[in-house]
Design a protein around this motif. Structure first.
Motif, mmCIF file in Angstrom:
data_model
loop_
_atom_site.group_PDB
_atom_site.id
_atom_site.type_symbol
_atom_site.label_atom_id
_atom_site.label_comp_id
_atom_site.label_asym_id
_atom_site.label_seq_id
_atom_site.Cartn_x
_atom_site.Cartn_y
_atom_site.Cartn_z
ATOM 1 N N PHE A 47 0.854 -1.186 0.000
ATOM 2 C CA PHE A 47 0.000 0.000 0.000
ATOM 3 C C PHE A 47 0.891 1.237 0.000
ATOM 4 O O PHE A 47 1.877 1.289 0.740
ATOM 5 C CB PHE A 47 -0.913 -0.004 1.226
ATOM 6 C CG PHE A 47 -1.824 -1.202 1.274
ATOM 7 C CD1 PHE A 47 -3.091 -1.150 0.726
ATOM 8 C CD2 PHE A 47 -1.390 -2.399 1.846
ATOM 9 C CE1 PHE A 47 -3.925 -2.258 0.752
ATOM 10 C CE2 PHE A 47 -2.211 -3.514 1.872
ATOM 11 C CZ PHE A 47 -3.483 -3.444 1.324
ATOM 12 N N ALA A 99 -4.382 4.667 1.959
ATOM 13 C CA ALA A 99 -4.756 3.593 1.039
ATOM 14 C C ALA A 99 -5.150 2.333 1.810
ATOM 15 O O ALA A 99 -6.096 1.629 1.424
ATOM 16 C CB ALA A 99 -3.608 3.294 0.080
ATOM 17 N N TYR A 100 -4.439 2.064 2.882
ATOM 18 C CA TYR A 100 -4.786 0.895 3.699
ATOM 19 C C TYR A 100 -6.129 1.111 4.392
ATOM 20 O O TYR A 100 -6.958 0.199 4.467
ATOM 21 C CB TYR A 100 -3.695 0.635 4.732
ATOM 22 C CG TYR A 100 -3.741 -0.760 5.333
ATOM 23 C CD1 TYR A 100 -3.733 -1.882 4.525
ATOM 24 C CD2 TYR A 100 -3.769 -0.945 6.718
ATOM 25 C CE1 TYR A 100 -3.750 -3.156 5.064
ATOM 26 C CE2 TYR A 100 -3.795 -2.209 7.266
ATOM 27 C CZ TYR A 100 -3.782 -3.317 6.430
ATOM 28 O OH TYR A 100 -3.814 -4.585 6.966
#
Length: 312
Positions: A169, A174-175
């Motif tokens: 990621f 984003a995670y």
């Protein structure tokens, strides 16, 4: 997100992080201290790709009435660099090492998902550690497909939680987005969930990855299907309750358990009392507000606190 309520205050003291010697290195252990130094201790074990911070919302509802100790199991979170051998028996013995190293005495032992299988086996291998026992959506085996290899079987059961172990990621946002898109968390995102999933990340941007070692998850998943682990719930040294989620890992209507699967497990009704928890899935039974509230309530009861003390 419907679970972002006014009760979502995370101002309670964060857990302290301890290091406990175990074979091969040190286990990371989170501890939420009770207001009373003499209060009972709950030792809580997380699921197969989780970490100890998955118990934070339960800690919130316990509200300092007990001390809550939650290790990152070998191969996950702050214990991600610990080598094998892995397997449920290794986690059970690591659990006993935590009790001994921290001088906890007898504890209320609980576990979620794989942690429930570990709790059951710990109870069998180390019965003198227990003052109480609670299983949360795990610990009882059910028939598995026979036409899948081990990796396929584990992926079929835990889905995206397994696939993410080989993903990277670019950043923490984003995670976060990856998990917010997960159907099990669609209506249950909270600061507790965010902190729990962020604890999983290791590495540097733009190549962050899960701390869970894929070999640990694979070994534990296969071991969880073995006779020693599946048989533990039939050999418990004391009665327990199994709280089982109505819905599954992807928030699907079929949970890990239902009345048919539990009947097929041939549980001793004097040893294991299954209790359906409506309106929750495999994750939100632990990290959602209502699920965590119920789990905390039952843990307080296992700790022997008076009914008037259990307004969680």
């Amino acid at each position: 997100m419907t679970d972002m309520t006014s009760r979502q205050d995370t101002s309670a003291a964060p857990p302290e992080e301890l290091r406990v010697p175990v074979p091969g290195g040190e286990l990371a252990v989170l501890r939420w201290l009770a207001a009373d130094p003499g209060a009972p201790v709950v030792l809580a074990l997380h699921g197969i790709t989780a970490n100890g911070l998955s118990w934070a919302r339960v800690a919130h509802h316990l509200a300092g009435r007990v001390t809550l100790v939650a290790p990152d199991l070998r191969g996950r979170g702050g214990s991600g660099t610990l080598p094998g051998p892995y397997g449920i028996a290794a986690h059970a013995d690591d659990t006993a090492a935590v009790v001994a190293a921290l001088g906890l005495g007898r504890v209320v032992l609980t576990g979620h998902s794989m942690g429930a299988f570990t709790a059951a086996l710990t109870a069998v291998r180390h019965p003198g550690l227990l003052s109480g026992l609670l299983l949360v959506d795990g610990g009882v085996g059910f028939p598995a497909p026979t036409d899948l290899d081990p990796d396929e079987l584990i992926t079929a059961v835990i889905g995206p939680a397994m696939r993410r172990l080989s993903m990277t990621f670019p950043d923490r946002d984003a995670y976060r987005a990856f998990w917010q898109d997960h159907p099990a968390f669609a209506d249950a995102w909270s600061p507790w969930v965010d902190a729990y999933i962020q604890r999983d990340l290791v590495g540097e941007e733009p190549e962050l990855r899960s701390s869970c070692r894929i070999e640990a998850v694979r070994d534990d998943g296969i071991d969880q299907l073995g006779e020693q682990v599946l048989g533990a719930v039939h050999r418990l040294p004391r009665p327990t309750t199994l709280l089982w989620a109505e819905r599954g890992l992807m928030d699907e209507p079929q949970g890990l358990y239902d009345e048919r699967r539990l009947a097929a497990a041939d549980l001793d009704p004097h040893l294991v009392r299954p209790e359906r928890v409506p309106g929750v899935n495999h994750y939100t039974i632990l990290v959602g507000d209502e699920g965590a509230r119920l789990v905390a309530h039952r843990l307080l009861a296992e700790a022997g606190l008076a009914e008037t003390d259990m307004e969680v």
